[in-house]
Design a protein around this motif. Structure first.
Motif, PDB file in Angstrom:
ATOM      1  N   ALA A   1       0.837  -1.211   0.000  1.00 34.16           N
ATOM      2  CA  ALA A   1       0.000   0.000   0.000  1.00 34.16           C
ATOM      3  C   ALA A   1       0.868   1.255   0.000  1.00 34.16           C
ATOM      4  N   PHE A   2       1.921   1.236   0.801  1.00 34.11           N
ATOM      5  CA  PHE A   2       2.850   2.365   0.841  1.00 34.11           C
ATOM      6  C   PHE A   2       3.495   2.608  -0.517  1.00 34.11           C
ATOM      7  N   ARG A   3       3.939   1.536  -1.165  1.00 28.13           N
ATOM      8  CA  ARG A   3       4.570   1.663  -2.481  1.00 28.13           C
ATOM      9  C   ARG A   3       3.588   2.157  -3.541  1.00 28.13           C
ATOM     10  N   MET A   4       2.302   1.891  -3.332  1.00 26.63           N
ATOM     11  CA  MET A   4       1.287   2.388  -4.268  1.00 26.63           C
ATOM     12  C   MET A   4       0.970   3.864  -4.056  1.00 26.63           C
TER      13      MET A   4
ATOM     14  N   ARG B   1       9.623 -10.775   0.556  1.00 27.90           N
ATOM     15  CA  ARG B   1       8.729  -9.759  -0.016  1.00 27.90           C
ATOM     16  C   ARG B   1       8.866  -8.445   0.736  1.00 27.90           C
ATOM     17  N   MET B   2       8.961  -8.524   2.041  1.00 26.96           N
ATOM     18  CA  MET B   2       9.100  -7.319   2.860  1.00 26.96           C
ATOM     19  C   MET B   2      10.330  -6.522   2.446  1.00 26.96           C
ATOM     20  N   THR B   3      11.459  -7.197   2.297  1.00 26.99           N
ATOM     21  CA  THR B   3      12.680  -6.486   1.922  1.00 26.99           C
ATOM     22  C   THR B   3      12.652  -6.047   0.461  1.00 26.99           C
ATOM     23  N   ARG B   4      12.102  -6.890  -0.410  1.00 26.25           N
ATOM     24  CA  ARG B   4      12.055  -6.567  -1.837  1.00 26.25           C
ATOM     25  C   ARG B   4      11.189  -5.334  -2.098  1.00 26.25           C
ATOM     26  N   LEU B   5      10.114  -5.173  -1.329  1.00 23.46           N
ATOM     27  CA  LEU B   5       9.234  -4.017  -1.492  1.00 23.46           C
ATOM     28  C   LEU B   5       9.935  -2.708  -1.124  1.00 23.46           C
ATOM     29  N   LEU B   6      11.047  -2.818  -0.405  1.00 22.22           N
ATOM     30  CA  LEU B   6      11.871  -1.656  -0.095  1.00 22.22           C
ATOM     31  C   LEU B   6      13.241  -1.783  -0.754  1.00 22.22           C
ATOM     32  N   ASN B   7      13.239  -2.448  -1.921  1.00 27.77           N
ATOM     33  CA  ASN B   7      14.415  -2.536  -2.795  1.00 27.77           C
ATOM     34  C   ASN B   7      15.626  -3.204  -2.138  1.00 27.77           C
TER      35      ASN B   7
END
Length: 432
Positions: A260-263, A312-318
Protein backbone atom coordinates in the motif's frame (compact mmCIF):
# COMPACT_ATOMS: atom_id res chain seq x y z
CA UNK A 1 0.01 -7.48 -14.49
CA UNK A 2 3.12 -9.60 -14.81
CA UNK A 3 4.60 -11.29 -11.74
CA UNK A 4 8.13 -12.63 -11.40
CA UNK A 5 9.91 -14.90 -8.94
CA UNK A 6 11.86 -13.31 -6.11
CA UNK A 7 14.71 -15.65 -7.07
CA UNK A 8 14.67 -15.10 -10.84
CA UNK A 9 13.13 -12.07 -12.55
CA UNK A 10 13.06 -13.97 -15.83
CA UNK A 11 10.64 -16.52 -14.36
CA UNK A 12 7.32 -14.74 -14.95
CA UNK A 13 3.59 -15.45 -14.75
CA UNK A 14 0.26 -13.79 -15.41
CA UNK A 15 -2.11 -13.06 -12.52
CA UNK A 16 -4.12 -16.23 -13.17
CA UNK A 17 -0.97 -18.35 -13.37
CA UNK A 18 0.47 -16.82 -10.20
CA UNK A 19 -2.77 -17.34 -8.26
CA UNK A 20 -3.17 -21.00 -9.21
CA UNK A 21 0.52 -21.96 -9.14
CA UNK A 22 1.04 -20.14 -5.81
CA UNK A 23 4.83 -20.66 -5.99
CA UNK A 24 7.23 -20.32 -8.94
CA UNK A 25 9.08 -23.48 -9.92
CA UNK A 26 12.29 -22.21 -8.27
CA UNK A 27 10.56 -22.01 -4.84
CA UNK A 28 10.69 -18.23 -4.77
CA UNK A 29 7.62 -16.04 -4.26
CA UNK A 30 5.68 -14.11 -6.88
CA UNK A 31 6.12 -10.34 -6.86
CA UNK A 32 4.59 -7.68 -9.15
CA UNK A 33 6.99 -6.73 -11.93
CA UNK A 34 6.04 -3.12 -11.29
CA UNK A 35 3.83 -1.47 -8.68
CA UNK A 36 1.33 1.00 -10.13
CA UNK A 37 0.51 4.20 -8.28
CA UNK A 38 -2.94 4.87 -6.89
CA UNK A 39 -4.52 7.97 -8.46
CA UNK A 40 -3.69 11.02 -6.32
CA UNK A 41 -7.19 12.40 -6.85
CA UNK A 42 -8.54 9.22 -5.24
CA UNK A 43 -6.46 9.85 -2.12
CA UNK A 44 -7.73 13.44 -2.08
CA UNK A 45 -11.29 12.19 -1.51
CA UNK A 46 -10.67 8.77 0.04
CA UNK A 47 -12.31 9.80 3.31
CA UNK A 48 -15.66 9.89 1.46
CA UNK A 49 -15.36 6.30 0.20
CA UNK A 50 -16.74 3.08 1.69
CA UNK A 51 -14.50 0.07 2.35
CA UNK A 52 -15.82 -1.65 -0.79
CA UNK A 53 -15.22 1.43 -2.94
CA UNK A 54 -11.66 1.66 -1.64
CA UNK A 55 -11.10 -2.06 -2.26
CA UNK A 56 -12.35 -1.81 -5.85
CA UNK A 57 -10.08 1.14 -6.62
CA UNK A 58 -6.98 -0.48 -5.11
CA UNK A 59 -7.67 -3.84 -6.77
CA UNK A 60 -8.37 -2.23 -10.16
CA UNK A 61 -5.16 -0.17 -9.94
CA UNK A 62 -3.20 -3.40 -9.46
CA UNK A 63 -5.15 -5.85 -11.63
CA UNK A 64 -6.74 -3.84 -14.44
CA UNK A 65 -4.63 -5.64 -17.07
CA UNK A 66 -6.25 -8.95 -16.11
CA UNK A 67 -9.72 -8.25 -14.65
CA UNK A 68 -12.30 -5.67 -15.69
CA UNK A 69 -13.61 -3.08 -13.21
CA UNK A 70 -17.03 -4.71 -13.47
CA UNK A 71 -15.63 -8.13 -12.54
CA UNK A 72 -13.51 -6.67 -9.74
CA UNK A 73 -16.60 -4.98 -8.33
CA UNK A 74 -18.42 -8.33 -8.44
CA UNK A 75 -15.49 -10.07 -6.71
CA UNK A 76 -15.40 -7.42 -3.96
CA UNK A 77 -19.18 -7.62 -3.48
CA UNK A 78 -18.96 -11.41 -3.15
CA UNK A 79 -16.01 -11.31 -0.76
CA UNK A 80 -16.97 -8.60 1.70
CA UNK A 81 -20.14 -8.12 3.70
CA UNK A 82 -18.16 -6.78 6.68
CA UNK A 83 -16.07 -3.71 7.47
CA UNK A 84 -12.69 -2.85 9.02
CA UNK A 85 -13.54 -0.11 11.55
CA UNK A 86 -11.00 2.02 13.38
CA UNK A 87 -11.80 2.46 17.09
CA UNK A 88 -10.19 5.03 19.36
CA UNK A 89 -8.54 3.57 22.49
CA UNK A 90 -6.57 6.54 23.86
CA UNK A 91 -6.23 10.14 22.61
CA UNK A 92 -3.47 9.12 20.19
CA UNK A 93 -4.02 5.41 19.68
CA UNK A 94 -6.55 3.60 17.51
CA UNK A 95 -7.22 -0.08 16.96
CA UNK A 96 -8.00 -1.34 13.46
CA UNK A 97 -10.52 -4.13 14.04
CA UNK A 98 -10.02 -6.86 11.47
CA UNK A 99 -12.18 -9.54 13.11
CA UNK A 100 -15.65 -8.78 11.76
CA UNK A 101 -15.61 -11.45 9.04
CA UNK A 102 -17.04 -14.98 9.28
CA UNK A 103 -14.00 -16.57 10.98
CA UNK A 104 -13.48 -13.47 13.16
CA UNK A 105 -9.85 -13.00 12.11
CA UNK A 106 -8.04 -10.73 9.66
CA UNK A 107 -7.36 -13.68 7.37
CA UNK A 108 -10.96 -13.37 6.12
CA UNK A 109 -9.94 -10.37 4.01
CA UNK A 110 -7.39 -12.37 2.05
CA UNK A 111 -9.12 -15.76 1.97
CA UNK A 112 -12.50 -14.51 0.77
CA UNK A 113 -10.99 -12.31 -1.95
CA UNK A 114 -8.84 -15.21 -3.10
CA UNK A 115 -11.83 -17.58 -3.18
CA UNK A 116 -13.88 -15.09 -5.22
CA UNK A 117 -10.97 -14.42 -7.61
CA UNK A 118 -10.31 -18.13 -8.13
CA UNK A 119 -14.03 -18.73 -8.69
CA UNK A 120 -13.98 -15.96 -11.31
CA UNK A 121 -11.14 -17.65 -13.21
CA UNK A 122 -12.59 -21.16 -12.79
CA UNK A 123 -15.94 -20.04 -14.22
CA UNK A 124 -14.18 -19.73 -17.58
CA UNK A 125 -12.78 -23.27 -17.51
CA UNK A 126 -13.57 -26.74 -16.22
CA UNK A 127 -10.50 -27.01 -14.01
CA UNK A 128 -10.54 -28.48 -10.52
CA UNK A 129 -8.15 -27.10 -7.94
CA UNK A 130 -6.69 -28.70 -4.81
CA UNK A 131 -5.71 -26.05 -2.25
CA UNK A 132 -3.07 -26.84 0.36
CA UNK A 133 -2.67 -24.51 3.33
CA UNK A 134 -0.63 -24.51 6.53
CA UNK A 135 -1.99 -22.63 9.53
CA UNK A 136 -0.62 -21.49 12.87
CA UNK A 137 -4.12 -20.54 13.97
CA UNK A 138 -6.36 -18.15 12.06
CA UNK A 139 -5.48 -18.85 8.42
CA UNK A 140 -7.10 -22.29 8.52
CA UNK A 141 -10.46 -21.04 9.76
CA UNK A 142 -10.56 -18.19 7.27
CA UNK A 143 -9.63 -20.45 4.34
CA UNK A 144 -12.13 -23.10 5.45
CA UNK A 145 -14.92 -20.52 5.56
CA UNK A 146 -13.83 -18.71 2.40
CA UNK A 147 -13.64 -21.83 0.20
CA UNK A 148 -16.39 -23.90 1.82
CA UNK A 149 -18.55 -25.47 -0.93
CA UNK A 150 -16.89 -23.38 -3.69
CA UNK A 151 -17.37 -25.47 -6.87
CA UNK A 152 -14.23 -26.99 -8.36
CA UNK A 153 -12.09 -26.46 -5.26
CA UNK A 154 -11.08 -28.86 -2.48
CA UNK A 155 -9.10 -27.70 0.55
CA UNK A 156 -6.55 -29.54 2.71
CA UNK A 157 -5.50 -27.67 5.86
CA UNK A 158 -2.43 -28.64 7.91
CA UNK A 159 -2.18 -27.44 11.50
CA UNK A 160 0.19 -28.22 14.43
CA UNK A 161 -1.44 -30.53 16.95
CA UNK A 162 -2.04 -28.94 20.35
CA UNK A 163 -0.73 -25.54 19.25
CA UNK A 164 -3.96 -23.79 18.22
CA UNK A 165 -6.83 -22.72 20.48
CA UNK A 166 -9.93 -24.92 20.80
CA UNK A 167 -12.11 -22.51 18.83
CA UNK A 168 -9.46 -22.12 16.12
CA UNK A 169 -9.27 -25.90 15.80
CA UNK A 170 -13.04 -26.27 15.64
CA UNK A 171 -13.24 -23.66 12.86
CA UNK A 172 -11.12 -25.77 10.55
CA UNK A 173 -12.16 -29.30 11.60
CA UNK A 174 -15.96 -29.10 11.67
CA UNK A 175 -17.03 -28.06 8.17
CA UNK A 176 -16.37 -31.20 6.14
CA UNK A 177 -17.69 -31.29 2.54
CA UNK A 178 -14.73 -30.00 0.47
CA UNK A 179 -12.60 -29.06 3.51
CA UNK A 180 -10.21 -31.59 5.11
CA UNK A 181 -8.05 -30.96 8.22
CA UNK A 182 -4.67 -32.63 8.83
CA UNK A 183 -3.41 -32.56 12.43
CA UNK A 184 0.40 -32.63 12.27
CA UNK A 185 2.52 -33.79 15.19
CA UNK A 186 4.91 -30.85 14.87
CA UNK A 187 5.13 -27.06 14.54
CA UNK A 188 3.71 -24.56 12.07
CA UNK A 189 7.10 -24.47 10.35
CA UNK A 190 6.78 -28.25 9.80
CA UNK A 191 3.32 -27.75 8.27
CA UNK A 192 4.57 -24.95 6.03
CA UNK A 193 7.54 -27.04 4.87
CA UNK A 194 5.20 -29.92 3.90
CA UNK A 195 3.06 -27.57 1.80
CA UNK A 196 6.09 -26.04 0.06
CA UNK A 197 7.57 -29.47 -0.67
CA UNK A 198 4.28 -30.66 -2.14
CA UNK A 199 4.34 -27.84 -4.68
CA UNK A 200 7.83 -28.82 -5.77
CA UNK A 201 7.01 -32.53 -6.09
CA UNK A 202 6.72 -33.46 -9.78
CA UNK A 203 4.39 -36.42 -9.24
CA UNK A 204 1.89 -34.37 -7.24
CA UNK A 205 2.10 -31.44 -9.66
CA UNK A 206 1.40 -33.72 -12.63
CA UNK A 207 -1.56 -35.39 -10.93
CA UNK A 208 -3.25 -32.35 -9.32
CA UNK A 209 -3.74 -28.64 -9.97
CA UNK A 210 -2.24 -27.50 -6.67
CA UNK A 211 -2.65 -24.01 -5.21
CA UNK A 212 -1.92 -22.46 -1.83
CA UNK A 213 -4.08 -20.14 0.26
CA UNK A 214 -1.26 -19.15 2.59
CA UNK A 215 0.10 -15.62 2.47
CA UNK A 216 2.74 -16.96 0.07
CA UNK A 217 -0.04 -16.67 -2.56
CA UNK A 218 -0.13 -13.21 -4.12
CA UNK A 219 -3.96 -13.32 -4.10
CA UNK A 220 -3.85 -13.32 -0.30
CA UNK A 221 -1.39 -10.44 -0.12
CA UNK A 222 -3.16 -7.97 -2.42
CA UNK A 223 -6.49 -7.70 -0.53
CA UNK A 224 -4.72 -7.22 2.79
CA UNK A 225 -3.60 -3.84 1.46
CA UNK A 226 -7.24 -2.71 1.32
CA UNK A 227 -7.61 -2.14 5.05
CA UNK A 228 -4.46 -0.03 5.30
CA UNK A 229 -6.04 2.35 2.77
CA UNK A 230 -9.35 2.14 4.67
CA UNK A 231 -7.70 2.99 8.00
CA UNK A 232 -6.03 6.01 6.40
CA UNK A 233 -9.41 7.11 5.05
CA UNK A 234 -10.97 6.95 8.51
CA UNK A 235 -8.12 8.90 10.14
CA UNK A 236 -7.20 11.35 7.40
CA UNK A 237 -9.19 14.17 9.07
CA UNK A 238 -6.72 14.17 12.00
CA UNK A 239 -4.04 15.46 9.61
CA UNK A 240 -1.17 13.68 11.38
CA UNK A 241 1.43 11.15 10.20
CA UNK A 242 0.23 7.57 10.68
CA UNK A 243 2.23 4.75 12.25
CA UNK A 244 0.94 1.18 11.84
CA UNK A 245 1.89 -1.41 14.46
CA UNK A 246 1.46 -4.85 12.88
CA UNK A 247 1.43 -8.09 14.91
CA UNK A 248 3.59 -10.30 12.73
CA UNK A 249 4.21 -14.01 12.18
CA UNK A 250 4.67 -14.92 8.53
CA UNK A 251 4.86 -11.20 7.62
CA UNK A 252 2.18 -11.20 4.94
CA UNK A 253 0.30 -8.46 6.79
CA UNK A 254 3.27 -6.13 7.01
CA UNK A 255 4.19 -6.85 3.39
CA UNK A 256 0.65 -5.84 2.38
CA UNK A 257 1.09 -2.57 4.25
CA UNK A 258 4.33 -1.96 2.38
CA UNK A 259 2.55 -2.70 -0.89
CA UNK A 260 0.00 0.00 0.00
CA UNK A 261 2.85 2.36 0.84
CA UNK A 262 4.57 1.66 -2.48
CA UNK A 263 1.29 2.39 -4.27
CA UNK A 264 1.27 5.85 -2.72
CA UNK A 265 -0.44 5.50 0.68
CA UNK A 266 1.10 8.05 3.09
CA UNK A 267 2.59 6.03 5.98
CA UNK A 268 5.13 7.50 8.40
CA UNK A 269 6.41 4.14 9.68
CA UNK A 270 5.55 0.49 10.23
CA UNK A 271 6.24 -1.41 13.43
CA UNK A 272 7.05 -5.11 13.14
CA UNK A 273 5.67 -6.43 16.44
CA UNK A 274 6.48 -10.07 17.26
CA UNK A 275 6.54 -12.51 20.13
CA UNK A 276 9.74 -14.43 20.92
CA UNK A 277 9.81 -15.62 17.29
CA UNK A 278 11.77 -12.48 16.53
CA UNK A 279 13.80 -13.14 13.38
CA UNK A 280 12.73 -9.84 11.80
CA UNK A 281 13.28 -7.53 14.82
CA UNK A 282 16.73 -9.13 15.16
CA UNK A 283 17.37 -8.51 11.45
CA UNK A 284 16.37 -4.86 11.80
CA UNK A 285 18.82 -4.56 14.69
CA UNK A 286 21.77 -6.44 13.17
CA UNK A 287 21.21 -6.45 9.39
CA UNK A 288 21.48 -10.25 9.39
CA UNK A 289 18.46 -12.51 8.84
CA UNK A 290 18.88 -15.65 10.93
CA UNK A 291 15.69 -17.75 11.20
CA UNK A 292 15.40 -20.18 14.09
CA UNK A 293 13.04 -23.03 15.00
CA UNK A 294 9.72 -21.62 16.14
CA UNK A 295 9.00 -21.11 19.85
CA UNK A 296 5.56 -21.85 21.30
CA UNK A 297 3.88 -18.77 22.82
CA UNK A 298 0.39 -17.60 23.86
CA UNK A 299 0.18 -15.57 20.62
CA UNK A 300 0.26 -18.80 18.65
CA UNK A 301 -0.67 -17.46 15.21
CA UNK A 302 2.65 -15.58 15.28
CA UNK A 303 4.78 -18.61 16.19
CA UNK A 304 6.78 -18.56 12.95
CA UNK A 305 10.53 -19.03 13.15
CA UNK A 306 11.26 -18.59 9.44
CA UNK A 307 8.71 -16.15 7.95
CA UNK A 308 8.11 -16.83 4.26
CA UNK A 309 7.23 -13.24 3.40
CA UNK A 310 10.51 -11.81 4.69
CA UNK A 311 11.83 -11.65 1.12
CA UNK A 312 8.73 -9.76 -0.02
CA UNK A 313 9.10 -7.32 2.86
CA UNK A 314 12.68 -6.49 1.92
CA UNK A 315 12.06 -6.57 -1.84
CA UNK A 316 9.23 -4.02 -1.49
CA UNK A 317 11.87 -1.66 -0.10
CA UNK A 318 14.41 -2.54 -2.79
CA UNK A 319 16.47 -4.73 -0.43
CA UNK A 320 17.96 -1.49 0.86
CA UNK A 321 18.75 -1.92 4.56
CA UNK A 322 18.95 1.82 5.15
CA UNK A 323 15.51 2.32 3.60
CA UNK A 324 14.15 -0.70 5.49
CA UNK A 325 15.36 0.71 8.81
CA UNK A 326 13.96 4.10 7.90
CA UNK A 327 10.50 2.65 7.26
CA UNK A 328 10.28 -0.28 9.73
CA UNK A 329 11.15 -0.63 13.39
CA UNK A 330 10.87 -3.93 15.26
CA UNK A 331 10.02 -4.94 18.82
CA UNK A 332 9.37 -8.32 20.43
CA UNK A 333 7.78 -9.47 23.70
CA UNK A 334 7.48 -12.54 25.88
CA UNK A 335 4.24 -13.98 27.24
CA UNK A 336 4.31 -12.14 30.55
CA UNK A 337 4.76 -8.79 28.76
CA UNK A 338 1.88 -9.70 26.44
CA UNK A 339 -0.43 -10.50 29.36
CA UNK A 340 0.59 -7.29 31.11
CA UNK A 341 -0.43 -5.30 28.01
CA UNK A 342 -3.80 -7.10 27.92
CA UNK A 343 -4.45 -6.22 31.56
CA UNK A 344 -3.24 -2.64 31.10
CA UNK A 345 -5.58 -1.88 28.20
CA UNK A 346 -8.55 -3.55 29.87
CA UNK A 347 -7.91 -1.77 33.17
CA UNK A 348 -7.59 1.64 31.53
CA UNK A 349 -10.23 1.39 28.79
CA UNK A 350 -12.32 -1.80 29.33
CA UNK A 351 -11.26 -2.86 25.82
CA UNK A 352 -10.41 -6.57 25.51
CA UNK A 353 -7.40 -7.56 23.39
CA UNK A 354 -6.43 -10.95 22.02
CA UNK A 355 -2.76 -11.80 22.73
CA UNK A 356 -1.65 -10.97 19.16
CA UNK A 357 -3.30 -7.55 19.31
CA UNK A 358 -1.68 -6.97 22.71
CA UNK A 359 1.77 -7.47 21.17
CA UNK A 360 0.99 -4.79 18.57
CA UNK A 361 -0.32 -2.41 21.25
CA UNK A 362 2.75 -2.90 23.43
CA UNK A 363 5.06 -2.22 20.47
CA UNK A 364 3.20 0.98 19.59
CA UNK A 365 3.55 2.27 23.16
CA UNK A 366 7.26 1.48 23.21
CA UNK A 367 7.74 3.20 19.87
CA UNK A 368 5.90 6.26 21.16
CA UNK A 369 8.49 6.65 23.91
CA UNK A 370 11.24 7.11 21.29
CA UNK A 371 9.42 9.06 18.54
CA UNK A 372 9.48 12.86 18.72
CA UNK A 373 7.02 13.40 15.85
CA UNK A 374 3.36 13.85 16.85
CA UNK A 375 1.59 10.97 15.11
CA UNK A 376 -1.56 8.89 15.03
CA UNK A 377 -0.89 5.32 16.11
CA UNK A 378 -2.85 2.41 14.67
CA UNK A 379 -2.37 -1.11 16.00
CA UNK A 380 -3.98 -3.97 14.12
CA UNK A 381 -6.38 -6.29 15.95
CA UNK A 382 -6.07 -9.52 14.03
CA UNK A 383 -8.55 -11.75 15.89
CA UNK A 384 -11.57 -11.56 18.20
CA UNK A 385 -10.45 -12.18 21.82
CA UNK A 386 -13.09 -14.90 22.24
CA UNK A 387 -11.03 -17.13 19.94
CA UNK A 388 -8.58 -17.37 22.86
CA UNK A 389 -11.22 -17.41 25.56
CA UNK A 390 -9.43 -19.49 28.23
CA UNK A 391 -6.26 -17.42 28.00
CA UNK A 392 -8.08 -14.09 27.91
CA UNK A 393 -10.36 -14.94 30.83
CA UNK A 394 -7.45 -16.23 32.93
CA UNK A 395 -5.39 -13.13 32.15
CA UNK A 396 -8.13 -10.58 32.82
CA UNK A 397 -9.90 -12.46 35.61
CA UNK A 398 -13.31 -11.98 34.01
CA UNK A 399 -15.71 -13.69 31.63
CA UNK A 400 -15.53 -12.81 27.95
CA UNK A 401 -18.62 -12.63 25.77
CA UNK A 402 -18.46 -15.25 23.03
CA UNK A 403 -20.20 -14.42 19.72
CA UNK A 404 -22.87 -16.97 18.88
CA UNK A 405 -21.12 -18.11 15.69
CA UNK A 406 -18.10 -19.17 17.77
CA UNK A 407 -20.10 -20.59 20.68
CA UNK A 408 -21.96 -22.97 18.38
CA UNK A 409 -18.68 -24.57 17.28
CA UNK A 410 -17.77 -25.77 20.75
CA UNK A 411 -20.53 -28.41 20.73
CA UNK A 412 -19.51 -29.88 17.33
CA UNK A 413 -17.11 -32.81 17.23
CA UNK A 414 -13.85 -32.14 15.39
CA UNK A 415 -12.82 -34.36 12.46
CA UNK A 416 -9.11 -34.45 11.62
CA UNK A 417 -6.52 -36.83 10.20
CA UNK A 418 -3.44 -37.22 12.40
CA UNK A 419 -0.07 -37.36 10.70
CA UNK A 420 3.66 -37.15 11.45
CA UNK A 421 5.97 -34.55 9.88
CA UNK A 422 7.41 -36.74 7.10
CA UNK A 423 6.73 -35.65 3.55
CA UNK A 424 6.23 -39.25 2.46
CA UNK A 425 3.25 -39.53 4.83
CA UNK A 426 1.73 -36.33 3.48
CA UNK A 427 2.33 -37.29 -0.14
CA UNK A 428 0.76 -40.72 0.35
CA UNK A 429 -2.25 -39.11 1.99
CA UNK A 430 -2.73 -36.75 -0.97
CA UNK A 431 -2.31 -39.53 -3.52
CA UNK A 432 -4.74 -41.82 -1.68
Amino acid sequence: MIFHSTKNKNLTASLEEAVFRSLPSDNGLYMPEKIPQIDSSFLDTIEDRSFKEIAVEVAFTLLSDDVSREDITSIIDKAYDFEAPVVQITPGDYVLELFHGPSMAFKDFGARFMAALMSHFLSRSEQEIKILVATSGDTGGAVAQGFYKVPGISVTILYPSGKVSEIQEKQLTTLGHNVRAIEVDGTFDDCQSLVKEAFLDKELSSKFNLASANSINIARLIPQSFYFFSAYAQLKKLNKPIVFSVPSGNFGNLSAGLLAFRMGLPVHRFIAATNLNNAVPRYLESGSFEPRPSIETISNAMDVGNPSNFIRMTRLLNDDLNLINEKIVGYFYNDSQTKKAMREVYGNTSYVLCPHTAVAYRALEEYRQHEETDFTGVFLSTAHPAKFIDLVEDTLGRKVDVPERLNELLSIEKVSIKMDTSFSSFKNLLLS
